[in-house]
Write a protein that holds these residues in place. Sequence first.
Motif, PDB file in Angstrom:
ATOM      1  N   LYS A 100       0.831  -1.205   0.000  1.00 49.83           N
ATOM      2  CA  LYS A 100       0.000   0.000   0.000  1.00 49.83           C
ATOM      3  C   LYS A 100       0.866   1.256   0.000  1.00 49.83           C
ATOM      4  N   VAL A 101       1.900   1.282   0.834  1.00 52.03           N
ATOM      5  CA  VAL A 101       2.783   2.458   0.880  1.00 52.03           C
ATOM      6  C   VAL A 101       3.533   2.612  -0.436  1.00 52.03           C
ATOM      7  N   ALA A 102       4.006   1.485  -0.994  1.00 50.36           N
ATOM      8  CA  ALA A 102       4.726   1.555  -2.273  1.00 50.36           C
ATOM      9  C   ALA A 102       3.831   2.104  -3.377  1.00 50.36           C
ATOM     10  N   ALA A 103       2.563   1.699  -3.381  1.00 51.55           N
ATOM     11  CA  ALA A 103       1.640   2.204  -4.400  1.00 51.55           C
ATOM     12  C   ALA A 103       1.327   3.683  -4.186  1.00 51.55           C
ATOM     13  N   ASP A 104       1.145   4.086  -2.915  1.00 48.45           N
ATOM     14  CA  ASP A 104       0.823   5.493  -2.643  1.00 48.45           C
ATOM     15  C   ASP A 104       1.972   6.418  -3.032  1.00 48.45           C
ATOM     16  N   LEU A 105       3.205   5.974  -2.798  1.00 52.45           N
ATOM     17  CA  LEU A 105       4.374   6.819  -3.092  1.00 52.45           C
ATOM     18  C   LEU A 105       4.963   6.555  -4.468  1.00 52.45           C
ATOM     19  N   ASP A 106       4.386   5.596  -5.215  1.00 51.94           N
ATOM     20  CA  ASP A 106       4.870   5.267  -6.556  1.00 51.94           C
ATOM     21  C   ASP A 106       6.364   4.934  -6.531  1.00 51.94           C
ATOM     22  N   LEU A 107       6.739   4.055  -5.622  1.00 53.34           N
ATOM     23  CA  LEU A 107       8.152   3.688  -5.485  1.00 53.34           C
ATOM     24  C   LEU A 107       8.652   2.870  -6.664  1.00 53.34           C
ATOM     25  N   ALA A 108       7.753   2.233  -7.410  1.00 48.69           N
ATOM     26  CA  ALA A 108       8.182   1.428  -8.556  1.00 48.69           C
ATOM     27  C   ALA A 108       8.853   2.273  -9.631  1.00 48.69           C
ATOM     28  N   SER A 109       8.565   3.570  -9.640  1.00 50.05           N
ATOM     29  CA  SER A 109       9.167   4.440 -10.653  1.00 50.05           C
ATOM     30  C   SER A 109      10.577   4.884 -10.276  1.00 50.05           C
ATOM     31  N   ARG A 110      11.015   4.567  -9.086  1.00 54.13           N
ATOM     32  CA  ARG A 110      12.357   4.957  -8.639  1.00 54.13           C
ATOM     33  C   ARG A 110      13.331   3.808  -8.889  1.00 54.13           C
ATOM     34  N   SER A 111      14.462   4.139  -9.461  1.00 52.56           N
ATOM     35  CA  SER A 111      15.474   3.110  -9.757  1.00 52.56           C
ATOM     36  C   SER A 111      16.030   2.481  -8.484  1.00 52.56           C
ATOM     37  N   GLU A 112      15.963   3.211  -7.378  1.00 52.12           N
ATOM     38  CA  GLU A 112      16.466   2.699  -6.105  1.00 52.12           C
ATOM     39  C   GLU A 112      15.726   1.442  -5.671  1.00 52.12           C
ATOM     40  N   PHE A 113      14.470   1.297  -6.104  1.00 52.44           N
ATOM     41  CA  PHE A 113      13.642   0.167  -5.691  1.00 52.44           C
ATOM     42  C   PHE A 113      13.421  -0.834  -6.825  1.00 52.44           C
ATOM     43  N   ASP A 114      14.202  -0.725  -7.879  1.00 52.71           N
ATOM     44  CA  ASP A 114      14.054  -1.640  -9.016  1.00 52.71           C
ATOM     45  C   ASP A 114      15.424  -2.233  -9.342  1.00 52.71           C
ATOM     46  N   PRO A 115      15.730  -3.449  -8.874  1.00 57.03           N
ATOM     47  CA  PRO A 115      17.053  -4.041  -9.141  1.00 57.03           C
ATOM     48  C   PRO A 115      17.354  -4.233 -10.614  1.00 57.03           C
ATOM     49  N   SER A 116      16.342  -4.321 -11.440  1.00 53.35           N
ATOM     50  CA  SER A 116      16.579  -4.556 -12.867  1.00 53.35           C
ATOM     51  C   SER A 116      16.903  -3.281 -13.626  1.00 53.35           C
ATOM     52  N   ALA A 117      16.754  -2.130 -12.963  1.00 54.84           N
ATOM     53  CA  ALA A 117      16.944  -0.873 -13.682  1.00 54.84           C
ATOM     54  C   ALA A 117      18.412  -0.614 -14.000  1.00 54.84           C
ATOM     55  N   ASP A 118      19.283  -0.877 -13.058  1.00 51.95           N
ATOM     56  CA  ASP A 118      20.702  -0.567 -13.264  1.00 51.95           C
ATOM     57  C   ASP A 118      21.539  -1.692 -12.663  1.00 51.95           C
ATOM     58  N   MET A 119      21.657  -2.793 -13.403  1.00 53.08           N
ATOM     59  CA  MET A 119      22.439  -3.929 -12.912  1.00 53.08           C
ATOM     60  C   MET A 119      23.915  -3.725 -13.233  1.00 53.08           C
ATOM     61  N   SER A 120      24.747  -4.102 -12.297  1.00 51.63           N
ATOM     62  CA  SER A 120      26.188  -4.011 -12.507  1.00 51.63           C
ATOM     63  C   SER A 120      26.639  -5.113 -13.470  1.00 51.63           C
ATOM     64  N   LEU A 121      27.871  -4.957 -13.981  1.00 50.25           N
ATOM     65  CA  LEU A 121      28.397  -5.925 -14.937  1.00 50.25           C
ATOM     66  C   LEU A 121      28.494  -7.336 -14.339  1.00 50.25           C
ATOM     67  N   PRO A 122      28.986  -7.502 -13.081  1.00 51.15           N
ATOM     68  CA  PRO A 122      29.024  -8.875 -12.528  1.00 51.15           C
ATOM     69  C   PRO A 122      27.646  -9.511 -12.447  1.00 51.15           C
ATOM     70  N   LYS A 123      26.639  -8.702 -12.089  1.00 58.05           N
ATOM     71  CA  LYS A 123      25.289  -9.266 -12.013  1.00 58.05           C
ATOM     72  C   LYS A 123      24.778  -9.660 -13.395  1.00 58.05           C
ATOM     73  N   ARG A 124      25.095  -8.837 -14.397  1.00 60.57           N
ATOM     74  CA  ARG A 124      24.655  -9.175 -15.755  1.00 60.57           C
ATOM     75  C   ARG A 124      25.295 -10.478 -16.222  1.00 60.57           C
ATOM     76  N   ILE A 125      26.572 -10.661 -15.868  1.00 61.62           N
ATOM     77  CA  ILE A 125      27.260 -11.903 -16.257  1.00 61.62           C
ATOM     78  C   ILE A 125      26.612 -13.101 -15.564  1.00 61.62           C
ATOM     79  N   LEU A 126      26.315 -12.945 -14.269  1.00 63.47           N
ATOM     80  CA  LEU A 126      25.671 -14.041 -13.534  1.00 63.47           C
ATOM     81  C   LEU A 126      24.302 -14.361 -14.110  1.00 63.47           C
ATOM     82  N   VAL A 127      23.563 -13.320 -14.514  1.00 62.08           N
ATOM     83  CA  VAL A 127      22.232 -13.553 -15.103  1.00 62.08           C
ATOM     84  C   VAL A 127      22.360 -14.240 -16.450  1.00 62.08           C
ATOM     85  N   SER A 128      23.309 -13.794 -17.234  1.00 62.63           N
ATOM     86  CA  SER A 128      23.469 -14.376 -18.571  1.00 62.63           C
ATOM     87  C   SER A 128      23.932 -15.829 -18.512  1.00 62.63           C
ATOM     88  N   THR A 129      24.714 -16.175 -17.484  1.00 63.16           N
ATOM     89  CA  THR A 129      25.179 -17.565 -17.350  1.00 63.16           C
ATOM     90  C   THR A 129      24.184 -18.453 -16.619  1.00 63.16           C
TER      91      THR A 129
END
Length: 692
Positions: A100-129
């Motif tokens: 409810k709080v996340a919806a009221d404050l629209d936290l989904a639009s903030r990159s801070e709360f979205d791990p897929s928005a800005d993944m580091s290179l090591p994470k991208r490698i782990l995801v790709s493998t």
Amino acid sequence: MPVVSNQANDIDVDLGRLFASLAAHWLRILLVAVCITGLAFLLAWSATPLYRAETRILIETRESPVTRADASGGSDGPILDAEGVASQVQVISSTDILKKVAADLDLASRSEFDPSADMSLPKRILVSTGLMRDPKEVPSEERVVSAMRDKLKVYAVEGSRVIAVEFSSSDPQLAATVPNRIAEAYLSVQQIAKQQSNTNATQWLQPEIANLSERVKEAESKVAAFRAQSDLPIGQNNSVLATQQLSELSSELSRVRANRSAAEANAESLRATIQAGASLDSAPEVLSSPLIQRLREREVELKAQIADLSVTLLGNHPRLRALNSQLNDLEGQIRTEARKVLAGLETEARTAAAREASLQRDLDALKEVSARADDQQIELRSLEREAAAQRDLLESYMARYREALSRGEGNYLPADARIFQRAMPPVEPYFPKILPITIAAFVASLLIMAVITLLQELFSGRAMRRAGQGFYDVDELAMPAAAAVEAPVVVEERNGALTVQRAAAALIADHAKRAIFVSPEGDEAAAASVMVAREIADAGQRVLLLDLTASGVASQPMLDNQQRPGITNLLAAEAQFTDVIHADFYSDCHVIPVGTADPETAMRAADRLPIIMRSLASAYDLVVVECGPTDPEGIERLMGDDTKLALAMIDPADDAVTVSAEAFAGAGYDDMMLVSPVGAAAGRNGMQRSAA
């Protein structure tokens, strides 16, 4: 051979030499510490600052004494215990409130709360493998809630009913807004839960009240019908008339019985007095008669007149005789009147007896009526109790229903909690603290480098010394003066040959893994390998001596001449490593003797010697091999990396020594080390540890 105790404790750590290594390597320690500190400073400087804010909630009843149904009660409502407060902590951090709080404050639009928005290179490698799940496969709402949980901390303040809600974020305004919204959402959830509970209560009470009303009517009808059928008249004090009459009749019967008994007693007493001719003055019933009282008064007057006349007249005087005659008549009248009183008493007693009998009959009849009335009264009271219980329950339900209905209509359902401290946007970040991190990195790197330097000094053996003597210096290769006083020092170098101590120090300094000893002069020269092995073992190294001589001369003094399994048994597959490795009786050195198996059978498996040597070299710091008199071809299987070849000799001028040295030099072993065991048997600490 003399028995000598184990001297593993002869080696000690020279603390002065050990900590002197810190001063010797201070520049390296400082440079590494500065580099690590600089790296930590850069990482802290480039890190995203995080802010933290806190909201506090007090768990307490919010009900007003004016609006409580039981305003006279002393309780202020439910007060939660420690488990209850812990449960509220879980409610505050529940997924529903966070969503409810996340919806009221629209936290989904903030990159801070979205791990897929800005993944580091090591994470991208782990995801790709395929080693890490792609965050985009997780629903956006779940990603936001998961990120909120990582930044959220909800806990109960110890010893109180206060719950703290902490939240961290890179945005100071958001760090204060989120905990405030979570607290408000929690209070809203509490209020909604109370409203729902109130609504459920009214919905349940309404049909229950209707049902109870019918049951009350039915119970009261049963009471009225039973009263009409049982004909139970009610007297005073709301008691059954038959019971009340029975009580009154019993009292009357007791009174009549008392009167009858009193009359019979008085009549019997008066009758006895009259029959005995005794004076009636003692009978109270006679004295209480008015007529007798008047006769007694007349009698007193006559006696007074007779007494007065007796003074002046004689006894035969007519007047005196007349007065005496009157006096006698009065006595007869008194007795006649007494008999009448007796007759009255007897009549009274008979009347009382008749009255008593009548009352007894009435009492017996009334007892039967009262018994039947009591049974009916019990049934009636049962019906009345049932009706009263149903009526009380109905009144209680109706009061609760009216209360719940009024609360619902008036929307007065306060939550049992309140926010007493709202979060304010923090001014300074709590992470990173650049100065503390930099100082901690510098101190930690200094400590780590100091520990590494000390460990290197210890493992190199340069900080080791013999107990009671100076330190054991593998670089200077010399014994201290104190040791020279206590015991004879081993012989100095002769014709280029090293003493046992110098040879041991050289092997330690070169980090040799194998030391192959060749003894051209036979068994006497083989003592050099035993002494060197013991010397290195006393320096704290893990050493094993492998005896490959034909006579087993190297291992015999170490095992006190006992026949034990050895290398021949291992080659012949008659034993395992644990069976053939034995401890030296006089040092910490281990030894593998020649063994008891057939040498010809063992030599058929000579190809296994390199494998055995590699296994032993991996388990021990140094493997010393005594080969006896042999040629370069005889030691070919024993050679390997970090291997030192040593020629043990007693007399350098011996032809066998010269021939063997030339043979090995011709085979390319130019760096062969010459070792002389002469004088070493009386060496260190005065110990008589003979090798042969």
